[in-house]
Design an enzyme around this catalytic site. Structure first.
Site, PDB file in Angstrom:
ATOM      1  CG  ASP A  66      -0.316  -0.510   2.502  1.00  0.00           C
ATOM      2  OD1 ASP A  66       0.932  -0.544   2.583  1.00  0.00           O
ATOM      3  OD2 ASP A  66      -1.049  -0.859   3.436  1.00  0.00           O
TER       4      ASP A  66
ATOM      5  CD  GLU B  13      -8.735   0.877   7.579  1.00  0.00           C
ATOM      6  OE1 GLU B  13      -8.917   0.108   8.549  1.00  0.00           O
ATOM      7  OE2 GLU B  13      -7.888   1.771   7.587  1.00  0.00           O
TER       8      GLU B  13
ATOM      9  CG  HIS C 249      -5.946  -2.029   9.031  1.00  0.00           C
ATOM     10  ND1 HIS C 249      -5.989  -0.776   9.591  1.00  0.00           N
ATOM     11  CD2 HIS C 249      -4.626  -2.338   8.982  1.00  0.00           C
ATOM     12  CE1 HIS C 249      -4.770  -0.359   9.856  1.00  0.00           C
ATOM     13  NE2 HIS C 249      -3.913  -1.290   9.499  1.00  0.00           N
TER      14      HIS C 249
ATOM     15  CG  ASN D 260      -9.058  -1.293  12.117  1.00  0.00           C
ATOM     16  OD1 ASN D 260      -8.055  -1.899  11.751  1.00  0.00           O
ATOM     17  ND2 ASN D 260      -9.592  -0.305  11.420  1.00  0.00           N
TER      18      ASN D 260
HETATM   19  C1  F6R Z   1       1.388  -1.308   6.143  1.00  0.00           C
HETATM   20  C2  F6R Z   1       0.204  -2.120   6.363  1.00  0.00           C
HETATM   21  C3  F6R Z   1      -0.596  -1.998   7.600  1.00  0.00           C
HETATM   22  C4  F6R Z   1       0.181  -2.379   8.870  1.00  0.00           C
HETATM   23  C5  F6R Z   1      -0.720  -2.276  10.101  1.00  0.00           C
HETATM   24  C6  F6R Z   1       0.058  -2.514  11.369  1.00  0.00           C
HETATM   25  O1  F6R Z   1       1.968  -1.560   4.883  1.00  0.00           O
HETATM   26  O2  F6R Z   1      -0.126  -2.869   5.506  1.00  0.00           O
HETATM   27  O3  F6R Z   1      -1.737  -2.803   7.498  1.00  0.00           O
HETATM   28  O4  F6R Z   1       0.684  -3.685   8.750  1.00  0.00           O
HETATM   29  O5  F6R Z   1      -1.319  -1.021  10.152  1.00  0.00           O
HETATM   30  O6  F6R Z   1       0.922  -1.427  11.587  1.00  0.00           O
HETATM   31  P1  F6R Z   1       2.050  -1.500  12.698  1.00  0.00           P
HETATM   32  O7  F6R Z   1       2.986  -2.562  12.292  1.00  0.00           O
HETATM   33  O8  F6R Z   1       2.697  -0.130  12.649  1.00  0.00           O
HETATM   34  O9  F6R Z   1       1.358  -1.780  13.982  1.00  0.00           O
END
Ligand code: F6R
Length: 244
Positions: free
Chosen positions: A67, A141, A136, A134
Site C-alpha cells: 500500500d 478496513e 485491517h 481494528n
Molecule cells: C502497512 C500495512 C498496515 C500495517 C498495520 C500494522 O503496509 O499494511 O496494514 O501492517 O497497520 O501497523 P504496525 O505494524 O505499525 O502496527
C-alpha cells in the site's frame, strides 16, 4: 493456518526473516510482497544484517508493496516508499527498478491501474503482513464488503488515529490510500503475519479464538489461506488467553 507462539517480537522477526531468506536463496527470481509499519521494521533489520554478513543477496529479488498513501511524494518521510528505501532497499543490493510501491503523488486513477497491472503480472512467493488494531490488513478496513482487487480506500478513523503517531498531527495523516485487495493478498504462495502489542488483542482474538471469517475483521480472511503462518509473541498470546 499455522500459529507459532514466540518468546518475543524479536524472535518473530528472526523467524520471518529466515523464511524470506530461504525464498530469496532458493528461487531463481524471488518475488516478495512487503509491508510497512512498526511491526515490519525489525524484520527488515534482520534481512539487512543477513545481507551485511554476506549470507543474502537481493540481486535477483523483486518486491511489491501492499500500500501507499495517496498524495505523499516518494521523498516524504511518511510515505511508504521512503520507509522501504530507508529500512531495506538502500541498505541491501536490490535493484530499485525491481521494487514497486505505488506512486503517491501522481494521478491516482492512472496509478491504480498500473498497480493492478503490476499485481496481475507479478505472482508473489511470499507476503509479509502486520495487522491493524481494528483487524485491517494492508488498508483493507473493516466494512460490510471487502474488495478482491487493488483499490483506493478511505482510511478508517481508527487507522488515522493509530498512524497519527508518525505525523505532526492527526490532521496531517492522508485520508485515502492505495491498497492491495484481499484477493491480491491471498494470492501470495505463503503469508506471514506478525502480531505484537496489547493494541492488537482484539484483532488477534478474532483470528485465533474463533473460526469466524468476517469483513468486520479483514484479518480473519487469512484463515482461508492454505499456507499462512501467524507469529504471535508470548505476551500477546497470554493477554488473549491463546494457548496454542
Ligand atoms: C502497512 C500495512 C498496515 C500495517 C498495520 C500494522 O503496509 O499494511 O496494514 O501492517 O497497520 O501497523 P504496525 O505494524 O505499525 O502496527
Amino acid at each position: 493456518m499455522k500459529v507459532i507462539i514466540t518468546k518475543n517480537h524479536a524472535e518473530s522477526c528472526q523467524k520471518t526473516a529466515a523464511i524470506m531468506a530461504d525464498i530469496i536463496n532458493n528461487q531463481t527470481k524471488p518475488v516478495l510482497g512487503l509491508a510497512t509499519g512498526g511491526t515490519a521494521e525489525q524484520v527488515y533489520a534482520e534481512l539487512v544484517q543477513l545481507h551485511q554478513s554476506k549470507k543474502l543477496s537481493f540481486k535477483n529479488t523483486a518486491t511489491v508493496n501492499l500500500d501507499e498513501y495517496v498524495g505523499l511524494a516518494p521523498d516524504h518521510d511518511q510515505s511508504y516508499r521512503y520507509f522501504m528505501n530507508f529500512h531495506l532497499f538502500n541498505k541491501v543490493d536490490i535493484d530499485l527498478k525491481n521494487t514497486y510501491v505505488p506512486l503517491g503523488n501522481t494521478d491516482p486513477i492512472t496509478e491504480l491501474k498500473a498497480f493492478q497491472e503490476k499485481l496481475a503480472s507479478t505472482p508473489r512467493h511470499f507476503q509479509l503482513l502486520g495487522v491493524g488494531p481494528n483487524g485491517h490488513i494492508a488498508f483493507n478496513e473493516p466494512s460490510a464488503t471487502l474488495h478482491a482487487d487493488a483499490h483506493i480506500v478511505n482510511i478508517a478513523d481508527a487507522t488515522i488515529e493509530a498512524n497519527a503517531r508518525y505525523f505532526a498531527s492527526k490532521n496531517d495523516v492522508p485520508k485515502t490510500a492505495f491498497t492491495q485487495g484481499m484477493g491480491d493478498i491471498l494470492k501470495a504462495e505463503c503469508l506471514a503475519l506478525l502480531a505484537t502489542g496489547a493494541n492488537k488483542a482484539d484483532a488477534m482474538k478474532k483470528m485465533l479464538l474463533s473460526d469466524e471469517v468476517t469483513t468486520e475483521y479483514p484479518c480473519t480472511f487469512l484463515k482461508t489461506h492454505p499456507n499462512c503462518i501467524i507469529f504471535i509473541d508470548q505476551a500477546l498470546a497470554d493477554l488473549i488467553g491463546y494457548k496454542g
